[in-house]
Enzyme design. Structure first.
Site, short mmCIF file in Angstrom:
data_model
loop_
_atom_site.label_atom_id
_atom_site.label_comp_id
_atom_site.label_asym_id
_atom_site.label_seq_id
_atom_site.Cartn_x
_atom_site.Cartn_y
_atom_site.Cartn_z
N ASN A 209 48.63 14.46 8.52
CA ASN A 209 48.95 14.54 7.09
C ASN A 209 49.86 15.75 6.89
OD1 ASN A 209 49.03 14.44 4.32
ND2 ASN A 209 47.00 15.32 4.03
N GLY A 210 51.05 15.53 6.34
CA GLY A 210 51.97 16.63 6.11
C GLY A 210 53.37 16.28 6.54
N TYR B 177 47.78 16.47 -9.41
CA TYR B 177 48.00 15.02 -9.38
C TYR B 177 47.38 14.27 -8.21
CZ TYR B 177 50.58 10.61 -8.86
OH TYR B 177 50.91 9.29 -8.69
N CYS C 279 49.82 10.96 3.21
CA CYS C 279 48.73 10.18 3.79
C CYS C 279 47.38 10.83 3.57
CB CYS C 279 48.97 9.98 5.28
SG CYS C 279 48.93 11.53 6.19
N GLY D 280 47.93 7.05 0.17
CA GLY D 280 48.94 6.29 0.91
C GLY D 280 48.62 4.82 0.89
#
Length: 468
Positions: free
Chosen positions: A113-114, A254, A12, A38
């Protein structure tokens, strides 16, 4: 990384605002810049000083906020937002963030996030104590731990809770009085703070979102930090001092947008260096260099410059194909690839093509890209990958948690070369990747998490230990 179709996805993106007029619209703009992180769900929680209000739903940000009233109802001078890709928890509305909790004496919103590596164990313990979870994601665990704490102040409760969780996390917590930012002890995910011209502050997963709302870069959030932003300004504390930087190397390879800076390093420039080092490590007998759109274009340009070969647009991506094209069968996936990507015959015909991609994860459709180029008249296709072989799962916030999904874990370079139908195949070395990113950190691998490539995880994996 087009050759993966539905492959490597970040969990996310998070964005927060404090002390700004139209915080809801700023959050929307910030999230729009983070949409690449996301696409399954999005939401915003706004704070008008009296009440927190939320709106969230499944889909892209523009789909979630398809009607003006959805965003207009989120009034206030502070807000947090989230765009989601599920790595822990199903893709359903209950898991879309930010999560908003209504208690008898307060409200609390959370964006994460994670991925926590001990969430299952903690959930079982909390449920035994009578806690009821309203989502299946791991993000909710923190709030239950905060409410369980017997510490006297909210901040002490947060510190105690953070010391019980393990893994990768960047948290935004919003209350009526403050915006709180917390980053795990290794800083697996990037988080930056910006300052608005009007005096307010914004927090974002990437600096491209700061640029989108006209904020100037203030500082990066560092591992183990607990930062409070309120009307008094920014206060920097630590929930732990036992830290060691290990930021996700795939952010540079990426995930992040090329215009973002992570810990002071521009992503596009790092990718160009990856391509340049790859050209020196593994030159190929080619006439032109072609990059796989879009994340590999920077590395391809670096490879071309270093090799003295022309960089050509030999592949064109259909920008209007969304995630809807993902198909359930290999035959349909192949047809979808041909709709998503096209070879430029006038460029590649009669040429020896050096095809540069950023990474290979599942490798599900790489063969079709090589085949597409050869059908367009390419005499040879030499595949060069601007990262090392992806051989080990990730447990800190990426949707690859099974070794069986990774082609490089089971096939040699030569075997993959034969599967793809390329004339040669080579990967950037670990040393080359570390050098290209150029982080100056007194830590293993220069402060990068390289576990995808070598299996050397920076932390114990707890609930996932058996899967590594």
């Amino acid at each position: 990384m087009f050759d993966e179709v539905k492959s490597l996805n970040e969990e996310c993106g998070i964005f927060g605002v404090w002390g700004a007029k139209d915080a809801n619209y700023l959050t929307y703009l910030g999230l729009h810049s983070l949409q690449h992180r996301g696409q399954e769900g999005a939401g915003i929680v706004a704070n008008d000083g009296q009440k927190l209000r939320a709106y969230r739903n499944l889909g892209l940000l523009t789909q979630v906020f398809s009607k003006p009233e959805y965003l207009n109802s989120l009034l206030g001078n502070s807000a947090i937002g989230h765009v989601r890709y599920s790595t822990a928890g199903e893709n359903k509305i209950e898991n879309v963030q930010p999560l908003l909790f209504d208690f008898t004496d307060s409200q609390l919103a959370l964006a994460h996030n994670g991925n926590l590596t001990n969430a299952d164990t903690l959930k079982k313990e909390l449920e035994k104590d009578g806690h009821i979870f309203k989502s299946s994601s791991d993000s909710e665990v923190l709030v239950h731990l905060i409410k369980q704490s017997q510490k006297s102040t909210f901040h002490e409760q947060i510190v105690e809770a953070l010391n019980k969780i393990q893994g990768g996390f960047a948290y935004l917590l919003l209350t009526k009085n403050e915006l709180i930012v917390a980053l795990d002890s290794h800083g697996f995910r990037p988080v930056s703070i910006g300052k608005l011209k009007t005096g307010g502050y914004v927090v974002a997963s990437e600096t491209c979102a700061l640029d989108a709302v006209g904020a100037t870069f203030y500082r990066d959030v560092k591992p183990g930090e607990l930062i409070t932003i309120n009307d008094k300004g920014v206060k920097i504390d630590h929930w732990t001092t036992k830290t060691q930087l290990a930021i996700c190397s795939m952010e540079y390879v990426y995930f992040a947008r090329p215009d973002s800076n992570i810990l002071g390093i521009n992503v596009h420039s790092a990718r160009k260096r990856m391509g340049a080092i790859l050209a020196k490590e593994f030159p190929a007998p080619g006439d032109i260099v072609v990059g796989v759109p879009n994340s590999s274009l920077s590395a391809a340009s670096g490879y071309a410059e270093a090799s003295g070969l022309p960089y050509e647009m030999g592949l064109i991506k259909n920008q209007y194909m969304g995630r809807e094209f993902i198909q359930p069968t290999q035959e349909l996936r192949e047809k979808s690839v041909r709709q998503k990507l096209a070879a430029v015959k006038g460029v590649v015909s009669g040429k020896r093509v050096i095809l540069v991609d950023d990474s290979i994860v599942r490798g599900t459709t790489c063969a079709y890209i090589v085949q597409m180029l050869k059908e367009a008249g390419a005499l040879e296709v030499h595949l060069r990958i601007a990262s090392p072989r992806f051989m080990h799962p990730c447990f800190y916030g990426i949707d690859i948690q099974e070794k069986s999904e990774l082609i490089a874990a089971h096939k040699s370079v030569e075997e993959m070369n034969q599967i793809f139908g390329s004339d040669s195949l080579q990967f950037l070395s670990e040393k080359g990747l570390i050098s290209a990113i150029g982080l100056k950190a007194d830590a293993p691998y220069s402060g990068l998490d390289m576990s995808y490539f070598n299996g050397d995880y920076p932390t114990y994996l707890y609930d996932y230990e058996s899967k590594k």
